[in-house]
Design a protein around this motif. Structure first.
Motif, PDB file in Angstrom:
ATOM      1  N   LYS A  39       1.121  -1.166  -0.102  1.00  0.00           N
ATOM      2  CA  LYS A  39       0.124   0.200   0.004  1.00  0.00           C
ATOM      3  C   LYS A  39       0.585   0.985  -0.215  1.00  0.00           C
ATOM      4  O   LYS A  39       1.625   1.044   0.624  1.00  0.00           O
ATOM      5  CB  LYS A  39      -0.639   0.033   0.895  1.00  0.00           C
ATOM      6  N   ALA A  40       0.854   2.164  -0.129  1.00  0.00           N
ATOM      7  CA  ALA A  40       1.290   3.223  -1.073  1.00  0.00           C
ATOM      8  C   ALA A  40       0.201   4.793  -1.472  1.00  0.00           C
ATOM      9  O   ALA A  40      -0.427   4.439  -1.999  1.00  0.00           O
ATOM     10  CB  ALA A  40       1.901   3.175  -2.783  1.00  0.00           C
ATOM     11  N   ILE A  41       0.873   5.429   0.096  1.00  0.00           N
ATOM     12  CA  ILE A  41      -0.711   6.522  -0.078  1.00  0.00           C
ATOM     13  C   ILE A  41       0.337   8.084   0.086  1.00  0.00           C
ATOM     14  O   ILE A  41       1.218   8.109   0.578  1.00  0.00           O
ATOM     15  CB  ILE A  41      -0.821   6.025   1.620  1.00  0.00           C
ATOM     16  N   PHE A  42      -0.112   8.505  -1.508  1.00  0.00           N
ATOM     17  CA  PHE A  42      -0.310  10.013  -2.010  1.00  0.00           C
ATOM     18  C   PHE A  42      -1.070  10.666  -0.939  1.00  0.00           C
ATOM     19  O   PHE A  42      -1.864  10.438  -1.492  1.00  0.00           O
ATOM     20  CB  PHE A  42      -0.298  10.146  -3.314  1.00  0.00           C
ATOM     21  N   TYR A  43       0.095  11.168  -0.418  1.00  0.00           N
ATOM     22  CA  TYR A  43      -0.714  12.835   0.293  1.00  0.00           C
ATOM     23  C   TYR A  43      -0.628  14.338  -0.422  1.00  0.00           C
ATOM     24  O   TYR A  43       0.508  14.630  -0.489  1.00  0.00           O
ATOM     25  CB  TYR A  43      -1.016  13.070   1.964  1.00  0.00           C
ATOM     26  N   HIS A  44      -0.584  14.759  -0.197  1.00  0.00           N
ATOM     27  CA  HIS A  44      -1.488  16.331  -0.912  1.00  0.00           C
ATOM     28  C   HIS A  44      -2.415  16.991  -0.417  1.00  0.00           C
ATOM     29  O   HIS A  44      -3.590  16.768   0.263  1.00  0.00           O
ATOM     30  CB  HIS A  44      -0.564  16.010  -2.826  1.00  0.00           C
ATOM     31  N   ALA A  45      -1.368  18.347  -0.982  1.00  0.00           N
ATOM     32  CA  ALA A  45      -2.752  19.164  -1.044  1.00  0.00           C
ATOM     33  C   ALA A  45      -3.309  20.502  -1.888  1.00  0.00           C
ATOM     34  O   ALA A  45      -3.916  21.677  -1.559  1.00  0.00           O
ATOM     35  CB  ALA A  45      -2.097  20.388   0.383  1.00  0.00           C
ATOM     36  N   GLY A  46      -3.278  19.429  -3.063  1.00  0.00           N
ATOM     37  CA  GLY A  46      -3.982  20.683  -4.493  1.00  0.00           C
ATOM     38  C   GLY A  46      -2.386  21.530  -4.483  1.00  0.00           C
ATOM     39  O   GLY A  46      -3.041  21.945  -5.603  1.00  0.00           O
ATOM     40  N   CYS A  47      -1.902  21.871  -3.620  1.00  0.00           N
ATOM     41  CA  CYS A  47       0.118  23.088  -4.317  1.00  0.00           C
ATOM     42  C   CYS A  47      -0.009  22.416  -5.802  1.00  0.00           C
ATOM     43  O   CYS A  47       0.187  21.409  -6.337  1.00  0.00           O
ATOM     44  CB  CYS A  47       0.760  23.179  -3.277  1.00  0.00           C
ATOM     45  N   ASP A 101      -0.376  -0.347  -4.873  1.00  0.00           N
ATOM     46  CA  ASP A 101      -1.890  -0.031  -4.518  1.00  0.00           C
ATOM     47  C   ASP A 101      -1.635   1.579  -4.534  1.00  0.00           C
ATOM     48  O   ASP A 101      -1.528   1.497  -2.991  1.00  0.00           O
ATOM     49  CB  ASP A 101      -2.375  -1.610  -3.354  1.00  0.00           C
ATOM     50  N   VAL A 102      -1.494   2.130  -4.827  1.00  0.00           N
ATOM     51  CA  VAL A 102      -1.727   3.799  -4.813  1.00  0.00           C
ATOM     52  C   VAL A 102      -2.729   4.416  -4.410  1.00  0.00           C
ATOM     53  O   VAL A 102      -3.011   4.051  -5.186  1.00  0.00           O
ATOM     54  CB  VAL A 102      -0.811   4.372  -5.609  1.00  0.00           C
ATOM     55  N   GLU A 103      -2.814   5.187  -3.450  1.00  0.00           N
ATOM     56  CA  GLU A 103      -3.962   5.341  -2.897  1.00  0.00           C
ATOM     57  C   GLU A 103      -3.684   7.308  -2.565  1.00  0.00           C
ATOM     58  O   GLU A 103      -2.706   7.724  -2.297  1.00  0.00           O
ATOM     59  CB  GLU A 103      -4.791   5.408  -1.505  1.00  0.00           C
ATOM     60  N   ILE A 104      -4.208   8.311  -3.883  1.00  0.00           N
ATOM     61  CA  ILE A 104      -4.050   9.684  -3.547  1.00  0.00           C
ATOM     62  C   ILE A 104      -4.812  10.135  -2.268  1.00  0.00           C
ATOM     63  O   ILE A 104      -6.437  10.269  -3.030  1.00  0.00           O
ATOM     64  CB  ILE A 104      -4.256  10.021  -4.983  1.00  0.00           C
ATOM     65  N   VAL A 105      -4.914  11.243  -2.059  1.00  0.00           N
ATOM     66  CA  VAL A 105      -5.711  11.798  -0.417  1.00  0.00           C
ATOM     67  C   VAL A 105      -5.003  13.412  -0.677  1.00  0.00           C
ATOM     68  O   VAL A 105      -3.763  13.924  -0.571  1.00  0.00           O
ATOM     69  CB  VAL A 105      -4.886  11.339   0.879  1.00  0.00           C
ATOM     70  N   ASN A 106      -6.112  13.610  -0.796  1.00  0.00           N
ATOM     71  CA  ASN A 106      -6.232  15.093  -0.922  1.00  0.00           C
ATOM     72  C   ASN A 106      -6.348  15.454   0.159  1.00  0.00           C
ATOM     73  O   ASN A 106      -7.905  16.079   0.518  1.00  0.00           O
ATOM     74  CB  ASN A 106      -6.617  15.627  -2.099  1.00  0.00           C
ATOM     75  N   PHE A 107      -6.042  16.709   0.976  1.00  0.00           N
ATOM     76  CA  PHE A 107      -6.508  16.592   1.826  1.00  0.00           C
ATOM     77  C   PHE A 107      -7.603  18.200   1.736  1.00  0.00           C
ATOM     78  O   PHE A 107      -8.136  18.694   2.805  1.00  0.00           O
ATOM     79  CB  PHE A 107      -5.628  17.586   3.611  1.00  0.00           C
ATOM     80  N   ALA A 108      -7.675  18.454   0.829  1.00  0.00           N
ATOM     81  CA  ALA A 108      -8.270  19.782   0.831  1.00  0.00           C
ATOM     82  C   ALA A 108     -10.258  19.314   0.892  1.00  0.00           C
ATOM     83  O   ALA A 108     -10.997  19.921   1.435  1.00  0.00           O
ATOM     84  CB  ALA A 108      -8.102  20.646  -0.381  1.00  0.00           C
ATOM     85  N   SER A 109      -9.907  17.627   0.513  1.00  0.00           N
ATOM     86  CA  SER A 109     -10.977  17.227  -0.008  1.00  0.00           C
ATOM     87  C   SER A 109     -11.449  16.081   1.129  1.00  0.00           C
ATOM     88  O   SER A 109     -12.090  15.633   1.317  1.00  0.00           O
ATOM     89  CB  SER A 109     -11.100  16.531  -1.382  1.00  0.00           C
ATOM     90  N   ALA A 110     -10.397  15.805   2.150  1.00  0.00           N
ATOM     91  CA  ALA A 110     -10.884  14.460   3.002  1.00  0.00           C
ATOM     92  C   ALA A 110      -9.839  15.157   3.673  1.00  0.00           C
ATOM     93  O   ALA A 110      -8.358  14.555   4.846  1.00  0.00           O
ATOM     94  CB  ALA A 110     -10.344  13.543   2.585  1.00  0.00           C
ATOM     95  N   PRO A 133       4.053  17.388  -0.752  1.00  0.00           N
ATOM     96  CA  PRO A 133       3.674  16.135  -0.674  1.00  0.00           C
ATOM     97  C   PRO A 133       4.432  15.664  -0.327  1.00  0.00           C
ATOM     98  O   PRO A 133       5.895  15.397  -0.050  1.00  0.00           O
ATOM     99  CB  PRO A 133       3.468  16.095  -2.444  1.00  0.00           C
ATOM    100  N   ALA A 134       4.016  14.071   0.149  1.00  0.00           N
ATOM    101  CA  ALA A 134       4.296  12.451   0.339  1.00  0.00           C
ATOM    102  C   ALA A 134       4.285  11.945   0.772  1.00  0.00           C
ATOM    103  O   ALA A 134       2.314  11.554   0.428  1.00  0.00           O
ATOM    104  CB  ALA A 134       4.429  12.851   2.304  1.00  0.00           C
ATOM    105  N   PHE A 135       4.260  10.196   0.279  1.00  0.00           N
ATOM    106  CA  PHE A 135       4.210   8.627   0.688  1.00  0.00           C
ATOM    107  C   PHE A 135       4.246   8.216   1.606  1.00  0.00           C
ATOM    108  O   PHE A 135       5.077   9.110   2.184  1.00  0.00           O
ATOM    109  CB  PHE A 135       5.090   8.440  -1.155  1.00  0.00           C
ATOM    110  N   VAL A 136       3.601   7.622   1.973  1.00  0.00           N
ATOM    111  CA  VAL A 136       3.841   6.644   2.725  1.00  0.00           C
ATOM    112  C   VAL A 136       3.600   5.194   2.540  1.00  0.00           C
ATOM    113  O   VAL A 136       2.498   5.293   2.435  1.00  0.00           O
ATOM    114  CB  VAL A 136       2.777   6.937   3.739  1.00  0.00           C
ATOM    115  N   ILE A 137       4.703   4.884   2.902  1.00  0.00           N
ATOM    116  CA  ILE A 137       5.011   3.261   1.996  1.00  0.00           C
ATOM    117  C   ILE A 137       4.912   2.268   3.163  1.00  0.00           C
ATOM    118  O   ILE A 137       6.236   2.620   3.336  1.00  0.00           O
ATOM    119  CB  ILE A 137       5.920   3.768   1.255  1.00  0.00           C
ATOM    120  N   ASP A 138       4.097   1.744   3.328  1.00  0.00           N
ATOM    121  CA  ASP A 138       5.149   0.604   4.337  1.00  0.00           C
ATOM    122  C   ASP A 138       4.863   1.195   5.560  1.00  0.00           C
ATOM    123  O   ASP A 138       5.496   0.236   6.610  1.00  0.00           O
ATOM    124  CB  ASP A 138       5.800  -0.500   3.758  1.00  0.00           C
TER     125      ASP A 138
END
Lengths: 81, 81
Positions: free
Chosen positions: B4-12, B32-41, B57-62
């Protein structure tokens, strides 16, 4: 054609962690990954700096620098730290 | 099993550049990449901070955070910047 992705590092622990997670993670059908360790290839430092690399570990993909976490500054790298 | 790899960002703009280069670059057979935009989540902010995300932006992997360049601090994100 695959995109050239160069991973620059200096052997630091942060670098090794990023290398294991990222350099091996890029889709091999899309990227041609080259790994450059400044400890063994100091002649590549100038090219990395021209691409905008300010610290290691960093990727240069399509000419754009992406710094991953922070291991050491390029000043540290040049100073042999 | 894919990691699981989660990409967190804020639209910048820095985030969008990193998303285009990295979130799409990971080997889909391994991640399995999930993209999370804090502006909407915004409810995902706490989970990211627990994983050690200090900026986007940052990834959290494992479970390990990898910050890519610097778009905004988590303080900026929480302040709505």
């Amino acid at each position: 054609m695959r995109t050239k992705a160069i991973f620059y590092h200096a052997g630091c622990s942060v670098c090794v962690s990023a290398e294991q997670q990222f350099a091996a993670a890029l889709d091999p059908t899309k990227f041609d990954v080259e790994i450059v360790n400044f400890a063994s290839a100091p002649e590549r430092i100038a090219e990395a700096e021209r691409a905008g690399v300010a610290s290691v570990p960093a990727f240069v993909i399509d000419g754009a620098p992406f710094h991953i976490n922070f291991g050491a500054s390029m000043a540290d790298v040049k100073g042999g730290a």
